[in-house]
Write a protein that holds these residues in place. Structure first.
Motif, PDB file in Angstrom:
ATOM      1  N   VAL A  94      -5.682   4.415  -7.536  1.00 56.79           N
ATOM      2  CA  VAL A  94      -5.620   3.111  -6.890  1.00 56.79           C
ATOM      3  C   VAL A  94      -6.492   2.182  -7.709  1.00 56.79           C
ATOM      4  N   CYS A 100      -0.859  11.642   2.760  1.00 54.70           N
ATOM      5  CA  CYS A 100      -0.155  10.578   2.044  1.00 54.70           C
ATOM      6  C   CYS A 100      -0.031   9.294   2.848  1.00 54.70           C
ATOM      7  N   ARG A 113      -3.674   7.570  -4.346  1.00 52.10           N
ATOM      8  CA  ARG A 113      -2.643   7.429  -3.312  1.00 52.10           C
ATOM      9  C   ARG A 113      -1.455   8.279  -3.726  1.00 52.10           C
ATOM     10  N   LYS A 117      -2.414   7.503   3.848  1.00 50.35           N
ATOM     11  CA  LYS A 117      -3.461   6.549   3.460  1.00 50.35           C
ATOM     12  C   LYS A 117      -4.080   6.967   2.123  1.00 50.35           C
ATOM     13  N   GLU A 118      -4.853   6.061   1.548  1.00 50.68           N
ATOM     14  CA  GLU A 118      -5.539   6.349   0.284  1.00 50.68           C
ATOM     15  C   GLU A 118      -6.576   7.440   0.503  1.00 50.68           C
ATOM     16  N   GLN A 119      -6.823   8.222  -0.549  1.00 53.19           N
ATOM     17  CA  GLN A 119      -7.807   9.301  -0.503  1.00 53.19           C
ATOM     18  C   GLN A 119      -8.878   9.029  -1.552  1.00 53.19           C
ATOM     19  N   THR A 120     -10.140   9.011  -1.118  1.00 49.59           N
ATOM     20  CA  THR A 120     -11.254   8.839  -2.049  1.00 49.59           C
ATOM     21  C   THR A 120     -12.007  10.154  -2.141  1.00 49.59           C
ATOM     22  N   THR A 125     -10.398   6.864  -6.126  1.00 53.24           N
ATOM     23  CA  THR A 125      -9.443   6.741  -5.030  1.00 53.24           C
ATOM     24  C   THR A 125      -8.036   6.899  -5.570  1.00 53.24           C
TER      25      THR A 125
END
Length: 173
Positions: A171, A126, A105, A128-131, A103
């Motif tokens: 993250v 951007c 960010r 939210k967090e990206q997994t 994850t």
């Protein structure tokens, strides 16, 4: 004894207040930057169709990665030429180079910093967090426009190019 107790209580409250201020400083600074565009922080908003100005600007795209994030990250295109007030869309490409999900960010800004208050993102990875799963590759869209009120700022009259820059960080849970 009352003086000593009063002094100790005041010092304790002062220390507690300083700790609270230190803890709140990062979110408060982020809110300040988002509200004012300070440091090239872009605005978040909705696109309202309407006022497109006959001034073309070039938006260039930059991508960086924290050394602790095993991703490949790059803009889908080097630049776009858009009219002020016109909604535009671009994308960035990210790929997880590992055998496990990670994850990340993205932190972002625009250069020149003075363009921050006028650069509005409608949709962005951007936010939210990206997994990314192991070896997953994704296209991540960014929808934006340059606010026509840029035309009223004398400091911005000679600006022809704005660079949108992202840096992805891991993250840590």
């Amino acid at each position: 004894m009352n003086k000593n107790l009063s002094l100790a209580l005041n010092l304790f409250l002062l220390t507690l207040g300083m700790l609270a201020l230190a803890y709140a400083s990062v979110p408060l600074y982020r809110l300040f930057c988002q509200a004012t565009g300070y440091g090239g922080t872009t605005q978040e908003g909705r696109y309202v169709a309407g006022h497109v100005v006959d001034r073309t600007m070039t938006v260039t795209f930059n991508a960086d990665i924290d050394p602790g994030l095993a991703w490949e990250f790059r803009p889908g295109e080097k630049s776009l030429h858009i009219k002020v007030g016109q909604q535009a869309m671009t994308h960035y490409v990210a790929e997880n180079l590992t055998d496990t999900a990670i994850t990340g960010r993205a932190a972002y800004n625009v250069v020149p910093f003075s363009a921050g208050p006028y650069f509005t993102k409608v949709e962005c990875f951007c936010f939210k967090e990206q997994t990314l799963a192991a070896h997953q590759r994704v296209n991540m869209p960014v929808v934006f426009y340059i606010d026509p009120s840029i035309m009223n700022d004398p400091e911005m009259k000679d600006v022809k190019t704005i660079t949108l820059s992202y840096t992805f960080f891991p993250v840590r849970k």
